[in-house]
Design an enzyme around this catalytic site. Structure first.
Site, PDB file in Angstrom:
ATOM      1  N   LYS A   1      40.805  30.702  63.031  1.00 41.87           N
ATOM      2  CA  LYS A   1      39.662  29.957  62.954  1.00 41.87           C
ATOM      3  C   LYS A   1      38.308  31.065  63.242  1.00 41.87           C
ATOM      4  CE  LYS A   1      42.104  30.050  67.062  1.00 41.87           C
ATOM      5  NZ  LYS A   1      43.249  29.575  67.400  1.00 41.87           N
TER       6      LYS A   1
ATOM      7  N   GLY B   1      46.354  23.505  66.470  1.00 45.75           N
ATOM      8  CA  GLY B   1      47.722  23.723  66.637  1.00 45.75           C
ATOM      9  C   GLY B   1      48.463  22.724  65.474  1.00 45.75           C
TER      10      GLY B   1
ATOM     11  N   GLU C   1      44.374  33.326  72.918  1.00 46.95           N
ATOM     12  CA  GLU C   1      43.983  34.394  71.927  1.00 46.95           C
ATOM     13  C   GLU C   1      44.210  35.713  72.626  1.00 46.95           C
ATOM     14  OE1 GLU C   1      42.640  33.382  68.695  1.00 46.95           O
ATOM     15  OE2 GLU C   1      43.565  31.462  69.837  1.00 46.95           O
TER      16      GLU C   1
ATOM     17  N   ASP D   1      36.426  29.895  71.345  1.00 45.14           N
ATOM     18  CA  ASP D   1      37.425  29.414  70.355  1.00 45.14           C
ATOM     19  C   ASP D   1      37.375  27.886  69.891  1.00 45.14           C
ATOM     20  OD1 ASP D   1      40.466  29.780  69.187  1.00 45.14           O
ATOM     21  OD2 ASP D   1      40.637  27.999  70.549  1.00 45.14           O
TER      22      ASP D   1
ATOM     23  N   LYS E   1      36.507  26.339  66.244  1.00 50.68           N
ATOM     24  CA  LYS E   1      37.139  25.026  65.566  1.00 50.68           C
ATOM     25  C   LYS E   1      36.182  24.153  65.207  1.00 50.68           C
ATOM     26  CE  LYS E   1      41.437  26.411  68.185  1.00 50.68           C
ATOM     27  NZ  LYS E   1      42.127  26.200  69.470  1.00 50.68           N
TER      28      LYS E   1
HETATM   29  P1  NDP Z   1      49.299  37.748  68.356  1.00 51.83           P
HETATM   30  O1  NDP Z   1      48.384  38.610  69.110  1.00 51.83           O
HETATM   31  O2  NDP Z   1      50.454  37.103  68.987  1.00 51.83           O
HETATM   32  O3  NDP Z   1      49.784  38.387  66.917  1.00 51.83           O
HETATM   33  C1  NDP Z   1      48.901  39.235  66.220  1.00 51.83           C
HETATM   34  C2  NDP Z   1      49.902  40.110  65.125  1.00 51.83           C
HETATM   35  O4  NDP Z   1      48.985  40.342  64.310  1.00 51.83           O
HETATM   36  C3  NDP Z   1      50.782  41.146  65.689  1.00 51.83           C
HETATM   37  O5  NDP Z   1      51.950  41.151  64.980  1.00 51.83           O
HETATM   38  C4  NDP Z   1      50.175  42.424  65.496  1.00 51.83           C
HETATM   39  O6  NDP Z   1      50.782  43.460  65.168  1.00 51.83           O
HETATM   40  C5  NDP Z   1      49.191  41.960  64.242  1.00 51.83           C
HETATM   41  N1  NDP Z   1      47.914  42.441  64.098  1.00 51.83           N
HETATM   42  C6  NDP Z   1      47.024  42.380  64.768  1.00 51.83           C
HETATM   43  N2  NDP Z   1      46.000  43.197  64.480  1.00 51.83           N
HETATM   44  C7  NDP Z   1      46.350  43.933  63.343  1.00 51.83           C
HETATM   45  C8  NDP Z   1      45.950  44.841  62.639  1.00 51.83           C
HETATM   46  N3  NDP Z   1      44.680  45.416  62.869  1.00 51.83           N
HETATM   47  N4  NDP Z   1      46.673  45.490  61.691  1.00 51.83           N
HETATM   48  C9  NDP Z   1      47.914  45.150  61.363  1.00 51.83           C
HETATM   49  N5  NDP Z   1      48.663  43.994  62.184  1.00 51.83           N
HETATM   50  C10 NDP Z   1      47.846  43.709  63.237  1.00 51.83           C
HETATM   51  O7  NDP Z   1      48.529  36.545  67.707  1.00 51.83           O
HETATM   52  P2  NDP Z   1      48.747  34.856  67.665  1.00 51.83           P
HETATM   53  O8  NDP Z   1      50.135  34.972  66.805  1.00 51.83           O
HETATM   54  O9  NDP Z   1      48.785  34.336  68.851  1.00 51.83           O
HETATM   55  O10 NDP Z   1      47.759  34.470  66.622  1.00 51.83           O
HETATM   56  C11 NDP Z   1      47.531  34.835  65.278  1.00 51.83           C
HETATM   57  C12 NDP Z   1      46.591  33.929  64.841  1.00 51.83           C
HETATM   58  O11 NDP Z   1      46.791  32.407  64.926  1.00 51.83           O
HETATM   59  C13 NDP Z   1      45.281  34.229  65.360  1.00 51.83           C
HETATM   60  O12 NDP Z   1      44.127  33.890  64.405  1.00 51.83           O
HETATM   61  C14 NDP Z   1      45.098  32.759  66.277  1.00 51.83           C
HETATM   62  O13 NDP Z   1      43.601  32.637  66.450  1.00 51.83           O
HETATM   63  C15 NDP Z   1      45.886  31.886  65.560  1.00 51.83           C
HETATM   64  N6  NDP Z   1      46.435  30.870  66.216  1.00 51.83           N
HETATM   65  C16 NDP Z   1      47.221  30.914  67.366  1.00 51.83           C
HETATM   66  C17 NDP Z   1      47.728  29.932  68.126  1.00 51.83           C
HETATM   67  C18 NDP Z   1      48.606  30.164  69.114  1.00 51.83           C
HETATM   68  O14 NDP Z   1      49.170  29.344  69.949  1.00 51.83           O
HETATM   69  N7  NDP Z   1      48.963  31.469  69.696  1.00 51.83           N
HETATM   70  C19 NDP Z   1      47.667  28.509  67.535  1.00 51.83           C
HETATM   71  C20 NDP Z   1      46.621  28.472  66.531  1.00 51.83           C
HETATM   72  C21 NDP Z   1      46.225  29.279  65.694  1.00 51.83           C
HETATM   73  P3  NDP Z   1      51.863  43.936  66.504  1.00 51.83           P
HETATM   74  O15 NDP Z   1      52.951  42.864  66.627  1.00 51.83           O
HETATM   75  O16 NDP Z   1      52.312  45.091  66.146  1.00 51.83           O
HETATM   76  O17 NDP Z   1      51.077  43.918  67.581  1.00 51.83           O
HETATM   77  N1  HSE Z   2      44.066  30.013  71.864  1.00 48.71           N
HETATM   78  C1  HSE Z   2      44.203  28.727  71.284  1.00 48.71           C
HETATM   79  C2  HSE Z   2      44.333  27.642  72.189  1.00 48.71           C
HETATM   80  C3  HSE Z   2      45.434  28.485  70.308  1.00 48.71           C
HETATM   81  O1  HSE Z   2      44.534  27.856  73.112  1.00 48.71           O
HETATM   82  O2  HSE Z   2      44.014  26.639  71.742  1.00 48.71           O
HETATM   83  C4  HSE Z   2      45.425  27.576  69.283  1.00 48.71           C
HETATM   84  O3  HSE Z   2      44.550  27.458  68.639  1.00 48.71           O
END
Ligand code: NDP
Ligand code: HSE
Length: 438
Positions: A106, A135, A191, A202, A206
């Site tokens: 987002k 989500g 995040e 955040d 959204k």
């Molecule tokens: P995480 O921090 O858990 O995961 C991020 C991933 O991206 C990791 O695998 C990381 O690598 C990789 N990464 C980060 N920066 C780089 C970079 N510069 N180059 C290469 N790889 C990179 O984040 P989330 O999974 O929680 O969130 C991911 C996205 O989804 C975000 O945009 C978030 O806003 C969105 N989102 C998250 C939700 C949630 O509930 N968590 C819900 C809805 C949306 P490595 O594993 O090596 O660290």
């Molecule tokens: N950090 C976000 C939240 C993840 O807590 O709602 C879902 O977008």
């Protein structure tokens, strides 16, 4: 079964791992829906040597996002990495090299979503982002498809799971803010930079995405008045409860009768019997008010690996079905004219009722001066309680809590500035808006 659909997975953290798990566990039913198989061609991470869930195929890990996105056997790029600069560069590269995109990001959409949608449209590619807002709740589809024939008057609700989780745990288990935040982080809700959650950024990202879809205007995050939940203490929750309210992290977008938009993210007092007061933990809930359809409420888990993966993979299924059918891409964004000015009501012009908590010296005349200042700025008190704190160090202090009648925000703020500048007040006054339509 047709030719396999190649997927580049950009990011393998909470959401990326959730996507891999869902694809593994529901593979059969998903591929039956699509009429083809899905194959992960590579997974971009920042540190391939990091310990990961055993279901992550380590042979597919790479740091070379550009090479993976460019590769000819990739049809669809799933971006679940987060951040704006690198994620944006990879998403743009994907669209420029003819790949459809699904993203949960987002922050990227709020900043570049209109340009990316235009690029996708120009290239005849799909750009899907159901997981980016609330989500597991399919609110993007509801606005883009289900209610597209109506005129939306307002979209509002709870869209940040971390903030809702923190306030819920502070209230129900008496946790300190930092402890509740640590719980939300270890559950995978927060995040990478949790100040985006607790500071309201955040939710503002959204709301930006929702408002564009709802009103067809090029809303930007700078248009949103933002306050985080970091200003809410357990004392505020207890006082709110005495008055019959709960404090909830709201995001509000509404079209006013003069055509301007009211766009804000802030904690708010909502009545205890309101629907949003019953939304706890990582649950989100979003009201959509349409001119003809009236109010409809969607609720469900707004954060975490499982619910978010459901939305990401639902988008993958849609794109894959289009690919299998050889269907042209959908028209992307709801924004009608990207360059048209968006007219937004300044927050000072908001008319609302307010919760006001002051810590004052307990001496004659204070209450009269405080209410006098409020009255001189056209702020009328609806209810009030005075409480002397029990701690020894607060001998000279008392807490005054007011609920006001509706007032203009700039008038209330002017009164509070005047009151806080006086010798009567011990520490800065806390103001929280009351939202009655929740
Ligand atoms: P995480 O921090 O858990 O995961 C991020 C991933 O991206 C990791 O695998 C990381 O690598 C990789 N990464 C980060 N920066 C780089 C970079 N510069 N180059 C290469 N790889 C990179 O984040 P989330 O999974 O929680 O969130 C991911 C996205 O989804 C975000 O945009 C978030 O806003 C969105 N989102 C998250 C939700 C949630 O509930 N968590 C819900 C809805 C949306 P490595 O594993 O090596 O660290
Ligand atoms: N950090 C976000 C939240 C993840 O807590 O709602 C879902 O977008």
């Amino acid at each position: 079964v047709g030719k396999p659909i190649g997927i580049a997975l950009i990011g393998c953290g909470v959401v990326g791992t959730g996507v891999l798990r869902l694809l593994a566990e529901h593979r059969e039913s998903i591929e039956a829906r699509i009429g083809s198989s899905l194959e992960i061609r590579g997974i971009v991470v920042s540190d391939p040597s990091r310990e990961r869930d055993p279901l992550v195929p380590s042979a597919l890990l790479t740091t070379d996002g550009e090479a993976l996105v460019r590769s000819h056997d990739v049809d669809l790029v799933v971006e679940v990495m987060g951040g704006v600069a690198r994620a944006g560069a990879l998403v743009r590269l994907a669209l420029e090299t003819g790949k459809h995109v699904v993203t949960a990001n987002k922050a990227l959409l709020a900043e570049e979503g209109v340009a990316l949608s235009a690029l996708a449209e120009q290239k005849g590619l799909d750009l899907y982002y159901e997981a980016a807002v609330a989500g597991g709740i399919p609110i993007i589809r509801v606005l883009r498809e289900g209610l597209s024939s109506d005129r939306v008057r307002a979209v509002y609700g709870i869209v940040n799971g971390t903030s809702n989780y923190i306030l819920s745990r502070m209230r129900s288990a008496g946790l300190e803010f930092a402890v509740a935040l640590a719980e939300a982080q270890s559950a995978g809700y927060a995040e990478a930079d949790p100040t985006l959650d607790v500071g309201g950024g955040d939710a503002a990202h959204k709301l930006t995405v929702l408002a564009r879809l709802a009103f067809g205007q090029h809303v930007r995050t700078e248009h949103v008045a933002i306050e985080g939940i970091d200003r809410v203490s357990r004392v505020d929750m207890q006082f709110a409860e005495r008055f019959g309210y709960e404090i909830k992290p709201l995001a509000i977008a509404q079209r006013l009768t003069d055509g301007r938009l009211d766009l804000r993210v802030h904690p708010a007092l909502v009545q205890q019997d309101a629907a949003l007061a019953g939304i706890h933990g990582a649950l989100n809930a979003v009201y959509v008010h349409g001119e003809l359809v009236g109010p409809s409420l969607l609720s469900g888990l707004g954060a975490g690996a499982g619910p978010t993966a459901v939305s990401v993979v639902a988008d993958v299924v849609d794109v894959a079905q289009n690919l299998v059918a050889g269907a042209p891409a959908r028209r992307a964004a709801g924004v009608r004219d990207a360059n048209a000015k968006v007219s937004v009501q300044p927050i000072g012009e908001l008319v609302s009722s307010y919760y006001v908590r002051m810590t004052v010296r307990d001496r004659p005349g204070v209450l009269a001066r405080v209410t006098g200042s409020l009255a001189s700025h056209a702020v009328s008190v609806e209810q009030m309680v005075q409480q002397r704190p029990e701690t020894a160090s607060s001998e000279v202090a008392a807490t005054l809590v007011f609920l006001t009648h509706e007032a203009r925000e700039q008038d209330l703020r002017a009164a509070i500035t005047e009151i806080d500048a006086s010798q009567d007040v011990v520490s800065p006054t806390n103001v929280i808006r009351i939202v009655d339509q929740a």
